[in-house]
Each structure stands twice: as C-alpha cells, then as structure tokens.
Design a protein around this motif. Structure first.
Motif, mmCIF file in Angstrom:
data_model
loop_
_atom_site.group_PDB
_atom_site.id
_atom_site.type_symbol
_atom_site.label_atom_id
_atom_site.label_comp_id
_atom_site.label_asym_id
_atom_site.label_seq_id
_atom_site.Cartn_x
_atom_site.Cartn_y
_atom_site.Cartn_z
ATOM 1 N N PRO A 158 -1.450 48.569 46.158
ATOM 2 C CA PRO A 158 -0.776 47.677 47.322
ATOM 3 C C PRO A 158 0.400 46.995 46.708
ATOM 4 N N THR A 159 1.410 46.892 47.374
ATOM 5 C CA THR A 159 2.592 45.916 47.320
ATOM 6 C C THR A 159 2.831 44.960 48.336
ATOM 7 N N THR A 160 3.863 44.075 48.469
ATOM 8 C CA THR A 160 4.004 43.547 49.785
ATOM 9 C C THR A 160 4.657 44.311 50.728
ATOM 10 N N GLN A 161 5.081 45.530 50.646
ATOM 11 C CA GLN A 161 5.358 46.329 51.581
ATOM 12 C C GLN A 161 4.352 47.619 51.583
ATOM 13 N N GLN A 162 5.012 48.899 51.502
ATOM 14 C CA GLN A 162 4.183 49.972 51.705
ATOM 15 C C GLN A 162 3.533 50.403 50.343
ATOM 16 N N PRO A 163 2.469 51.054 50.293
ATOM 17 C CA PRO A 163 1.671 51.298 48.865
ATOM 18 C C PRO A 163 2.419 52.029 48.252
ATOM 19 N N VAL A 164 2.166 52.035 46.724
ATOM 20 C CA VAL A 164 2.690 53.163 45.877
ATOM 21 C C VAL A 164 1.554 54.067 46.054
ATOM 22 N N LEU A 165 1.902 55.372 46.082
ATOM 23 C CA LEU A 165 0.757 56.550 46.387
ATOM 24 C C LEU A 165 1.176 57.672 45.597
ATOM 25 N N LEU A 166 0.585 57.997 44.327
ATOM 26 C CA LEU A 166 1.215 58.948 43.419
ATOM 27 C C LEU A 166 -0.328 59.984 43.646
ATOM 28 N N ASP A 167 0.137 61.351 43.636
ATOM 29 C CA ASP A 167 -1.008 62.210 43.500
ATOM 30 C C ASP A 167 -0.390 63.562 42.973
ATOM 31 N N MET A 168 -0.539 63.710 41.498
ATOM 32 C CA MET A 168 0.257 64.834 40.926
ATOM 33 C C MET A 168 -0.782 65.677 40.145
ATOM 34 N N SER A 169 -0.546 66.777 39.696
ATOM 35 C CA SER A 169 -1.306 67.429 38.808
ATOM 36 C C SER A 169 -0.934 67.286 37.527
ATOM 37 N N LEU A 170 -1.683 67.440 36.711
ATOM 38 C CA LEU A 170 -1.443 67.506 35.122
ATOM 39 C C LEU A 170 -1.177 68.533 34.307
ATOM 40 N N SER A 171 -0.833 69.609 35.132
ATOM 41 C CA SER A 171 -0.205 71.063 34.759
ATOM 42 C C SER A 171 1.255 70.929 35.147
ATOM 43 N N MET A 172 2.007 71.936 34.717
ATOM 44 C CA MET A 172 3.456 72.113 35.248
ATOM 45 C C MET A 172 3.587 72.437 36.647
ATOM 46 N N THR A 173 2.668 73.090 37.537
ATOM 47 C CA THR A 173 2.604 73.268 38.651
ATOM 48 C C THR A 173 1.007 73.509 38.950
ATOM 49 N N ALA A 174 1.039 73.500 40.439
ATOM 50 C CA ALA A 174 -0.490 73.803 40.983
ATOM 51 C C ALA A 174 -0.449 74.977 41.207
ATOM 52 N N ALA A 175 -1.761 75.549 41.207
ATOM 53 C CA ALA A 175 -2.061 77.012 41.610
ATOM 54 C C ALA A 175 -1.777 77.348 42.815
ATOM 55 N N GLY A 176 -1.933 76.250 43.924
ATOM 56 C CA GLY A 176 -1.611 76.380 45.139
ATOM 57 C C GLY A 176 -0.094 76.738 45.415
#
Lengths: 352, 352
Positions: free
Chosen positions: B170-188
C-alpha cells in the motif's frame, strides 16, 4: 601473496580486535566486528572482509560508528520487532538480531526483526549459519538510505542502494547459503576492477548518456555511471521489482527513508531479518530432507560445459573457508596494503 | 477483435461462472474461479486470464480439480499455518488463505500460510489487493512439483518449475503490484510466441545442445529446450538462487516435493503467502508515506529514452484494468477462439 604471508584466521582476528579496541570499541564490540569481517574473508567475500577494516576503524575514530552501547527496541508485536541500532556496527548488532529472531520463531513459527541505523553490516552471508545451525531458515535484506547508485529499469540515473539479498537453509548436509546483490554487479566489484585496471566481465553500468558499458572508469566519471538493476536492458524490470521489494521491506518498514537519514548517520543501513522454524509446521527433519532433494536436483542438472559442474549457492564459499582455515588466509597484495595501513594507523603490527 | 465483440467484464465473468458450474463446481467455487481468471485479463496478464478457462473446465471435468470441498489445516504455530488445498482450485483457495494471513498479521504482526496441492492459481497479481486494501504488505511465491522446465545456472537441463514471485504494497496512492517469473521468460509467453509464429524478444531458452536461443520452436523440439533462470548466461546464478528461495520456501516447507506429488495431482502447486501489518511496528500511515517516497524516487529517475517514462510495478496493470472496465475486455482472436471452444464444450453461448 607469498606463502610466508599466509596468516591464520585466529591471528588475523585477534589483530583486528586489537585495532578496533584502539579506535574506541569495547572488547565485546571489537570481537564481534573482527569475527564477522574475518568470516567474510574466509568465505571468499573479499570485498566485504578485512579489506573494510580501514573503513570501520575510521568510522569508529570519527564517531560515525559507536563503539559501545545497546540497541533500542522501538516497537513490537509478537512475531515482529523494529530495532534502532543507534549507529552501532551491524557486525555487532546482527548476531543479536538473529538470536532474537530465532527465539521468536520458536514461539510463533516465524520471527522478524527490522533493524534500522546499523553501521557497516559487511556480507550478510556471515550471519546465516547462526540460523541454519539451529535448524531454521533465514532470509536477510539490507538497504542504505544514503546511497543511490542503482538505476531502475529504463533509467540512466539511480534511485536504489546496492541491495544484498541472502538466504540460509539447513539441509541434511551442508547448508544452502546465498548472498547476492539485486543489481548486475556490486559497487565493491566495480571499485576492485578499477583498482586492478580490468574491464567488467559484462556491461553492468549505465553511463550518464544511457549506454551500457563494461568500463569501470565510468563509475567515477563526472557525471558518473550507475549500476544496472538485475535483468539488464531486457529484463531490468524484474531487478527493479526486487530492489523495490528490498527497500520497501527495509527502509519503508523501518520508517527510515532517504528523507529521514541524517548526514551524521553516514552509510547506516536498515536490515530485514526473518527466521522460520520448519518444525512449526513439519515433523523434525522433514524440511531438511526436502531441501536436500532440491539441492540434489540442482546438482544433477546436465552442465552446458562438462568441466563446469552445476553449483549450489554456498558450496564455493564453504570450500574456500575450509581451505583457508587449513592453510591460512589468501590475501591479495592490494588487500594486504590496506591491512598494513590499519596496522600503522593503530600501531598494531600485522601478524607474520 | 472488432469493437462489437468487446464484452463487459461483468458479462464475461457471469458466463465463465455458468461454464464452471456445468463442469461440477459449486456456485461459490465457480464464482471465485471466474472472478480471479477475469481479474487476470483485466490487469493484462493475458496468459493467466480466461485463456486458461479451457484448462480449468477440463480439469474439473476429469476430476483433477475438485469443484467442491474445504481446505485442511495440516499444522500451525501462532503466526504460520500449513494448509492442504486438497486439489481445490487455487483461484478459490487463495483468497481464503490471504484472509487468514491478514487475521494472523493483526494478531502477531506477520501472518504466513503455506498452501500445498492447490490447483491452477493463475496470476498471483490478482490476490495482492486483498492485502493492500487492508493496509498490509503481501509477498507470494508459487512452485509446481510436476513441472521442471527452468534450468539452474550453467545447465542445459531443467530442475525448477516456472516460479512466480509477487508483492503488493500500500502507498498513499495506488498500490505497488509486482508479479514476475524468476526465469527469463514464462512458459505461457513461449507458447504464445509459438502460436503467433514470432521469435522471443531475447534469448531466454537453452537448447539441449547448450545454446541460448530466441526460437520458441525449440521449446517443443525433441529433446526440448528449457527456460533460463533470470540473469541468463552471465548472472544466472542469481536467478538460480531466487528459484531455490522460491522452491525451498514453498515445496520444502510444505513437505510436498517432486518425489511426493502424485500423478493424479496434475499441476498442483504450493503457494507461500506472507502478510505484514506495518502498524505492528509503525504509526498509522507512516509506512504508506515511506512507500510513496520510494515510488516517487523511481518515477523521478531520468529515462534513457525520454519518450519512455520509468514505470513502477503495477502501474500498467491498473491502467489496463481501468480501460477495460470502461470500454470492455480486449481479447485477441486467438483467445476468443479458446473461449468459443469453452462455450461449445459447456453449451453456454458467449456474451455478445
């Protein structure tokens, strides 16, 4: 350095202790500082070992690092505590924080301590085995509000400090010990390359013009180059996310941001420490079995180069420690010159 | 797709719900599954949105995913709990786990849940705002014991699943939302490139011969290429360390490793969820102020390309959601064909 100059860990630690006491550290503080700098050397974290004794002696002499005193527990709720290290050395405060986190994990399953205003912490790697030896998992992160040398993705100016990330995990054999920076390289490695007149092995710096470069001289140019976040030109948004993770969990959660740190705090850090007791949810030994299975799977992967077996984090560091404990510490001539400076500064002759 | 085919989120969610109920999900379960797949589409996580409805319908039809039932709390100690999702959909179980972690964080400062045997979890991003809206920090990781498609550093064979890592703050404005894979790319993303006949934007795959390649066809070749860990040829040891972090904190801590998962578990996952209540250690609002200062510093960095402002994780996703809520969902023709398949399979005509 030649063999005659290979000193023992015990002798070097005792010498560093004497130097630290001469600059105002109490015996307790000096012992902890010397032990954990030496531990960095033993594990091969050369940029975070006694090479930094000079910095620590000067910080004590100037009063930036306090040589005596207690941490303050600012606030707490059951499984989390916020500490103020009050400018004591991180080398002295971290073992206390890990010990407290271990006790909390025994009570609550997890124990979290956020320590702000800790002076030089050196290599996070040296604190991990305190947890793994007790059968617990540990995660550590640190950030430095006075430093801004790492760029977010897509930028050519910096907003992050070089943020280390570390984990320690017990297995049925030796522990997994990971200690890495969340940038493409660490400032210490750039300074070492510069001192040795070498190029970086890959472009880890971004010049003020926005170009990636291997040239360490760019780091001290005017305007100076900055370190790239892990992931680089293509995937730097991942490293940026991880740096934000680090700084939110340390600086923001300790209410010790870049607007709060006083100039007199120098390079004081906030450190996040979290310990987990696996026996809170699993039978005794089950976690270690599972961890060993994961380690075995890594080691069983087919190497790209048949002569380079796949490594598990900590393997190299533990072998380096073993070797140096047996045959003495392997200091380069450049490090030895720094130690000679400390010896002169403190009038404490180096061990032979 | 043409404008006439831009359906509303509300209509698509209700349609997906009806399809899921037809394959055996209770109304509760179907609502949660439809809502969180749709949430992925809204945030622009196209590979984790309704594109995966087909997979979920088939998993329900085959009995791999249970359409009804309760999670089991296997063990706990104050601030940590181990759950068995018993092959319920992760889309249904995750919001329950986040809610429980929030309650634990109120009591203990932090709340940790490790959930094993959860079927398709989709995008971790869609669960984060449940915590940030309550003023809390959340971290999530997931691993899949049946999958081994990511190589450790220096290897040309795989030992890790594609492991996502997510934080919400949460911040005073919009939240920080991070979603990343730990590989160089994702299978999808590799499968999408393959379907669209495109090359990957950078070499993220390692062939069985040990070469890095941009060619998605290598991923389905025999022997198949594997995904590289974040960091690639130079810094892949960092991504390897992060993948180990993920799998130790999920698979090992849930005692649900690659030797334990049954074939009937299909692609069931273990998910790590940890929530922190910043008011456990800070005054109300202090964390949000500090988080906003860090976000502002990222955004104030000088862009390499003046036309590409530096972005904060979640900014793009929230703007994409805003736009699609206003103007309708932006499905590609390829996704729409998958949805048509679901409509036919369930005899539930797609909304116009």
């Amino acid at each position: 350095m030649s063999d005659e100059k290979k000193p023992s860990a015990k002798a070097m630690q005792a010498w560093a202790e004497r130097c630290l006491v001469k600059q105002g550290a109490t015996l307790d503080v000096a012992q902890a500082m010397a032990k954990h700098l030496l531990a960095g050397d033993l594990m091969g974290f050369r940029t975070h070992g006694l090479l930094r004794l000079r910095y620590n002696l000067q910080a004590l002499a100037k009063g930036q690092t306090r040589g005596d005193g207690q941490v303050a527990v600012l606030s707490k709720r059951a499984a989390i505590e916020l500490w103020d290290a009050q400018l004591l050395s991180g080398l002295y405060v971290m073992p206390q924080a890990v010990a407290r986190a271990l006790a909390m994990a025994r009570d609550y399953g997890t124990g979290t301590i956020v320590v702000r205003r800790a002076q030089h912490v050196a290599a996070l790697a040296v604190y991990l085995e305190q947890a793994t030896a007790a059968g617990m998992l540990i995660q550590m992160m640190a950030s430095t509000p006075a430093q801004q040398v790492v760029a977010p993705h897509g930028a050519k100016s910096a907003c992050f400090s070089p943020n280390p990330f570390a984990i320690g995990v017990p297995t049925t054999q030796q522990p997994v010990l990971l200690d890495m920076s969340l940038s493409m390289t660490a400032a210490g490695k750039v300074r070492t390359a510069l001192a040795e007149g070498k190029q970086l092995p890959y472009p880890a710096l971004i010049t003020a013009g926005g170009d990636y470069t291997c040239d360490p001289a760019a780091f001290t140019a005017e305007p100076a180059a900055v370190l790239a976040s892990l992931g680089g030109a293509e995937l730097g948004y991942k490293g940026t996310g991880l740096n934000l993770f680090s700084e939110l969990w340390t600086l923001a959660l300790s209410d010790y941001g870049r607007d709060d740190a006083q100039a007199s705090d120098a390079d004081a850090n906030t450190v996040w420490i979290q310990v987990i007791d696996p026996t809170a949810v699993l039978a005794e030994g089950a976690f270690e079995q599972q961890a060993s299975a994961l380690v075995s799977a890594v080691k069983a992967a087919t190497p790209i180069d048949a002569d380079q077996p796949v490594r598990v984090p900590g393997e190299g560091a533990l072998a380096t420690r073993e070797r140096q404990l047996q045959y003495g510490l392997e200091y380069s001539a450049a490090v030895w010159r720094q130690l000679q400076w400390c010896a002169d500064f403190c009038a404490e002759p180096l061990p032979r």
